[in-house]
Design a protein around this motif. Structure first.
Motif, PDB file in Angstrom:
ATOM      1  N   GLY A 292       0.790  -1.222   0.000  1.00  0.00           N
ATOM      2  CA  GLY A 292       0.000   0.000   0.000  1.00  0.00           C
ATOM      3  C   GLY A 292       0.829   1.281   0.000  1.00  0.00           C
ATOM      4  O   GLY A 292       0.319   2.335   0.335  1.00  0.00           O
ATOM      5  N   GLY A 293       2.115   1.172  -0.346  1.00  0.00           N
ATOM      6  CA  GLY A 293       2.967   2.359  -0.375  1.00  0.00           C
ATOM      7  C   GLY A 293       3.429   2.836   0.995  1.00  0.00           C
ATOM      8  O   GLY A 293       3.978   3.929   1.114  1.00  0.00           O
ATOM      9  N   ARG A 294       3.225   2.008   2.035  1.00  0.00           N
ATOM     10  CA  ARG A 294       3.569   2.432   3.396  1.00  0.00           C
ATOM     11  C   ARG A 294       5.071   2.634   3.602  1.00  0.00           C
ATOM     12  O   ARG A 294       5.488   3.572   4.282  1.00  0.00           O
ATOM     13  N   ILE A 295       5.891   1.765   3.016  1.00  0.00           N
ATOM     14  CA  ILE A 295       7.339   1.910   3.180  1.00  0.00           C
ATOM     15  C   ILE A 295       7.822   3.179   2.482  1.00  0.00           C
ATOM     16  O   ILE A 295       8.601   3.954   3.049  1.00  0.00           O
ATOM     17  N   LEU A 296       7.357   3.409   1.282  1.00  0.00           N
ATOM     18  CA  LEU A 296       7.730   4.621   0.551  1.00  0.00           C
ATOM     19  C   LEU A 296       7.301   5.862   1.325  1.00  0.00           C
ATOM     20  O   LEU A 296       8.064   6.820   1.453  1.00  0.00           O
ATOM     21  N   GLN A 297       6.115   5.834   1.882  1.00  0.00           N
ATOM     22  CA  GLN A 297       5.632   6.971   2.672  1.00  0.00           C
ATOM     23  C   GLN A 297       6.488   7.170   3.919  1.00  0.00           C
ATOM     24  O   GLN A 297       6.808   8.300   4.291  1.00  0.00           O
ATOM     25  N   CYS A 298       6.882   6.076   4.567  1.00  0.00           N
ATOM     26  CA  CYS A 298       7.736   6.180   5.747  1.00  0.00           C
ATOM     27  C   CYS A 298       9.074   6.822   5.389  1.00  0.00           C
ATOM     28  O   CYS A 298       9.545   7.715   6.092  1.00  0.00           O
ATOM     29  N   LEU A 299       9.674   6.381   4.293  1.00  0.00           N
ATOM     30  CA  LEU A 299      10.953   6.960   3.874  1.00  0.00           C
ATOM     31  C   LEU A 299      10.803   8.447   3.566  1.00  0.00           C
ATOM     32  O   LEU A 299      11.659   9.253   3.926  1.00  0.00           O
ATOM     33  N   LYS A 300       9.710   8.811   2.920  1.00  0.00           N
ATOM     34  CA  LYS A 300       9.479  10.225   2.606  1.00  0.00           C
ATOM     35  C   LYS A 300       9.240  11.038   3.877  1.00  0.00           C
ATOM     36  O   LYS A 300       9.690  12.176   3.991  1.00  0.00           O
ATOM     37  N   THR A 301       8.547  10.447   4.844  1.00  0.00           N
ATOM     38  CA  THR A 301       8.294  11.127   6.116  1.00  0.00           C
ATOM     39  C   THR A 301       9.606  11.425   6.840  1.00  0.00           C
ATOM     40  O   THR A 301       9.747  12.459   7.486  1.00  0.00           O
ATOM     41  N   HIS A 302      10.563  10.507   6.721  1.00  0.00           N
ATOM     42  CA  HIS A 302      11.869  10.674   7.353  1.00  0.00           C
ATOM     43  C   HIS A 302      12.884  11.271   6.376  1.00  0.00           C
ATOM     44  O   HIS A 302      14.090  11.028   6.502  1.00  0.00           O
ATOM     45  N   GLY A 303      12.412  12.058   5.444  1.00  0.00           N
ATOM     46  CA  GLY A 303      13.253  12.601   4.378  1.00  0.00           C
ATOM     47  C   GLY A 303      14.501  13.311   4.849  1.00  0.00           C
ATOM     48  O   GLY A 303      15.541  13.233   4.204  1.00  0.00           O
TER      49      GLY A 303
END
Length: 81
Positions: free
Chosen positions: A54-65
């Protein structure tokens, strides 16, 4: 009959070559092999508890940009789903 078969083979070969040359665009939220390679350490450090899908890992990485490595940050900026 033989000419028809040769024509069909020629079309299939041409189609296969065209498909092989066109890069597939990743689906929304999909992590490409290049992104995975660049961000694997950051994922393990910052997002290990995130359930894949569901794109959760990508979102996590972006959140911790601001916390990810420069290589991961660069790969994230180039990632176009």
């Amino acid at each position: 009959m033989r000419l028809t078969l040769l024509a069909l083979v020629a079309v299939l070969v041409a189609t296969g070559a065209a498909i092989a040359q066109s890069p597939a665009s990743p689906a929304a939220g999909e992590i490409t092999p290049a992104l995975r390679a660049a961000c694997e350490g950051d994922y393990k450090r910052l997002c290990a508890g995130v359930q894949p899908g569901g794109g959760r890992i990508l979102q996590c990485l972006k959140t911790h940009g601001n916390e990810v490595s420069e290589g991961c940050r660069s790969a994230l900026s180039e990632h176009r789903p």
